[in-house]
Design a protein around this motif. Structure first.
Motif, PDB file in Angstrom:
ATOM      1  N   ILE A  36      42.119  41.757  38.068  1.00  0.00           N
ATOM      2  CA  ILE A  36      41.360  42.233  39.231  1.00  0.00           C
ATOM      3  C   ILE A  36      40.349  43.297  38.812  1.00  0.00           C
ATOM      4  CG2 ILE A  36      41.545  43.588  41.366  1.00  0.00           C
ATOM      5  CD1 ILE A  36      44.147  42.080  41.944  1.00  0.00           C
ATOM      6  N   ILE A  37      40.794  44.276  38.038  1.00  0.00           N
ATOM      7  CA  ILE A  37      39.888  45.335  37.590  1.00  0.00           C
ATOM      8  C   ILE A  37      38.775  44.748  36.727  1.00  0.00           C
ATOM      9  CG2 ILE A  37      39.687  47.448  36.228  1.00  0.00           C
ATOM     10  CD1 ILE A  37      41.121  47.839  38.882  1.00  0.00           C
ATOM     11  N   VAL A  42      33.159  43.661  35.988  1.00  0.00           N
ATOM     12  CA  VAL A  42      32.101  42.782  35.471  1.00  0.00           C
ATOM     13  C   VAL A  42      31.046  42.534  36.540  1.00  0.00           C
ATOM     14  CG1 VAL A  42      31.581  40.409  34.752  1.00  0.00           C
ATOM     15  CG2 VAL A  42      33.477  41.640  33.693  1.00  0.00           C
ATOM     16  N   LEU A  43      31.496  42.230  37.758  1.00  0.00           N
ATOM     17  CA  LEU A  43      30.561  41.971  38.859  1.00  0.00           C
ATOM     18  C   LEU A  43      29.714  43.207  39.165  1.00  0.00           C
ATOM     19  CD1 LEU A  43      29.604  39.963  41.026  1.00  0.00           C
ATOM     20  CD2 LEU A  43      31.418  40.823  42.513  1.00  0.00           C
ATOM     21  N   LEU A  64      31.586  45.981  48.080  1.00  0.00           N
ATOM     22  CA  LEU A  64      32.818  45.228  48.335  1.00  0.00           C
ATOM     23  C   LEU A  64      33.706  45.215  47.096  1.00  0.00           C
ATOM     24  CD1 LEU A  64      34.092  43.377  50.623  1.00  0.00           C
ATOM     25  CD2 LEU A  64      33.213  41.451  49.297  1.00  0.00           C
ATOM     26  N   ALA A  65      33.104  44.997  45.928  1.00  0.00           N
ATOM     27  CA  ALA A  65      33.866  44.978  44.674  1.00  0.00           C
ATOM     28  C   ALA A  65      34.436  46.359  44.360  1.00  0.00           C
ATOM     29  CB  ALA A  65      32.969  44.499  43.533  1.00  0.00           C
ATOM     30  N   ARG A 302      24.689  34.304  30.871  1.00  0.00           N
ATOM     31  CA  ARG A 302      23.710  34.727  29.874  1.00  0.00           C
ATOM     32  C   ARG A 302      24.223  35.913  29.067  1.00  0.00           C
ATOM     33  NH1 ARG A 302      18.104  36.231  32.331  1.00  0.00           N
ATOM     34  NH2 ARG A 302      19.190  38.188  32.753  1.00  0.00           N
ATOM     35  N   LYS A 303      24.871  36.867  29.758  1.00  0.00           N
ATOM     36  CA  LYS A 303      25.372  38.051  29.053  1.00  0.00           C
ATOM     37  C   LYS A 303      26.519  37.698  28.124  1.00  0.00           C
ATOM     38  CE  LYS A 303      23.886  42.032  31.656  1.00  0.00           C
ATOM     39  NZ  LYS A 303      23.153  42.480  30.459  1.00  0.00           N
ATOM     40  N   PHE A 304      27.453  36.876  28.603  1.00  0.00           N
ATOM     41  CA  PHE A 304      28.593  36.522  27.769  1.00  0.00           C
ATOM     42  C   PHE A 304      28.200  35.610  26.624  1.00  0.00           C
ATOM     43  CE2 PHE A 304      31.106  38.233  31.225  1.00  0.00           C
ATOM     44  CZ  PHE A 304      32.221  38.731  30.566  1.00  0.00           C
TER      45      PHE A 304
END
Length: 314
Positions: A36-37, A42-43, A64-65, A302-304
Motif C-alpha cells: 500500500i505504501i 509511486v503514484l 487521495l493517495a 517510462r520511468k520504470f
C-alpha cells in the motif's frame, strides 16, 4: 464504578482467536502495508515529478493517495504490534490517536471523492471554462478544505468521547473505533448516540449531494451528446466510479458491524469486513488509476523501463 481516568489501556479481544497462526497473519499484514505504501508513494511521486500531470484531476488524485498513506499509518503499525503481542493491549493515548486518524481518514476519503466528482462534472459539462473554474488557487483551496473539514468535523466527537466515564476496557475489535469506546461507558449513551447519528449525517450529506449532483449533470449532458462523446465521458469517470463504489462498500460494512449484532457471522469474516474500508481503497486506488489512466500508466512505465535500462548487465 471505575473512573475513565483510571483506565490507561484497552484490550483488543479480537486477536485472541488467532492462535498459532499469528506469524502468518503478521507476514500478510506486513506485506499489505508495504504494498500500500509503495503503490501510493509511486503514484504521488509520478504526479509531483511529471509537470504534464500538474492538472486539477491529478492534484486531487495525489491528495487521495496521501490520505490512503495517512490512514494506513494509523492502522497497520498498531496491528503488527498486537498480532505478535500476548496481551493485545493498546494504551489509552494510542487508542484515541488511532481513532482520530482512522475517522478523519474515512471522512477525508469521501470528501476527496466528492471533490473529484465535481472536477469530472466541470471537465465534462464546462470544458471551455474548465481551467478558469478549476484554477490553481481553487484546486489548492479545495484540497485544503478537504483536510480541514475532515479534521475539524471529528474534533467535537472525540472530545466528548475522551471525557466519558468508562467502566470496561475490552473491545471486540482489532483496532480502536469511537463507537466501541462509547459502548464501554458507565453512563447513558443515548444522547451521544443521537449526536453521533446527526454528526454522521451532516458530515456525509454535503459530499453525497455533490456526488449525486455532479453525476446527474454528467448524465444529462451525455444523453444529449454523440456516441463518441459518451464513450469519452464514460472512460473519464469509470476509475472514479469504481473507487467510489469500493470505498462505499467498505464504509457500509463498517457501519453494519458497529450498529448491528454480528455474533452469528464467522470471526474471520467480521475481521475482514472491519478492515475493508482501510485496506482495500488505498490498495486498489493507485492500481485502478495506474491501469485505467493512460497518462499515468505511460509515465510509470517510462520511468520504470528507463530505470531498468540503466541497470548494468553483469
Amino acid at each position: 464504578m471505575e473512573n475513565s481516568s483510571q483506565i490507561t489501556y484497552f484490550t483488543l479481544s479480537a486477536y485472541a482467536e488467532m492462535g498459532g497462526a499469528k506469524y502468518l497473519y503478521f507476514m500478510i499484514v506486513l506485506l499489505l502495508f508495504i504494498v500500500i505504501i509503495f503503490l501510493n508513494v509511486v503514484l504521488i511521486t509520478v504526479i509531483c515529478v511529471e509537470r504534464s500531470l500538474h492538472e486539477p484531476m491529478y492534484y486531487f488524485l495525489c491528495s487521495l493517495a496521501t490520505n490512503g498513506v495517512y490512514g494506513s499509518i494509523g492502522l497497520f503499525p498498531a496491528v503488527l504490534v498486537n498480532v505478535l503481542s500476548d496481551t493485545h493491549e493498546i494504551s489509552r493515548v494510542s487508542c484515541f490517536v488511532q481513532i482520530f486518524i482512522l475517522h478523519t481518514y474515512g471522512c477525508g476519503e469521501f470528501t476527496n471523492l466528492a471533490v473529484m466528482a465535481y472536477d469530472r462534472y466541470v471537465s465534462i459539462c464546462h470544458p471551455l471554462n474548465y481551467h478558469k473554474m478549476m484554477s490553481t488557487v481553487r484546486v489548492y483551496g479545495l484540497i485544503a478544505l478537504t483536510w480541514v473539514f475532515s479534521v475539524g468535523h471529528f474534533f467535537v466527537t472525540i472530545t466528548l468521547t475522551v471525557r466519558m466515564q468508562l467502566c470496561r476496557q475490552i473491545m471486540e475489535k482489532i483496532y480502536c473505533v469511537n463507537y466501541s469506546i462509547v459502548k464501554l461507558a458507565c453512563e447513558d449513551i443515548s444522547a451521544l448516540n443521537t449526536y453521533g447519528l446527526i454528526s454522521m449525517i451532516y458530515t456525509t450529506f454535503p459530499q453525497l449531494f455533490l456526488i449525486v449532483y455532479s453525476y446527474a449533470k454528467i448524465l444529462r449532458v451525455c444523453l444529449k451528446a454523440s456516441k463518441e462523446s459518451q464513450t469519452k465521458a464514460l472512460n473519464t469517470c469509470t476509475s472514479h466510479i469504481i473507487t467510489l463504489v469500493n470505498f462505499s462498500f467498505g464504509v457500509f460494512f463498517e457501519l453494519i458491524q458497529n450498529r448491528c449484532d454480528m455474533s452469528s457471522v464467522p470471526h474471520a469474516v467480521q475481521i475482514m469486513l472491519s478492515v475493508y474500508f482501510i485496506i482495500f481503497p488505498p490498495l486498489l486506488n493507485p492500481i485502478i488509476y495506474g491501469v485505467r489512466t493512460k497518462s499515468i500508466k505511460r509515465r510509470i512505465q517510462r520511468k520504470f523501463l528507463a530505470n531498468t535500462k540503466t541497470i548494468p548487465v553483469a
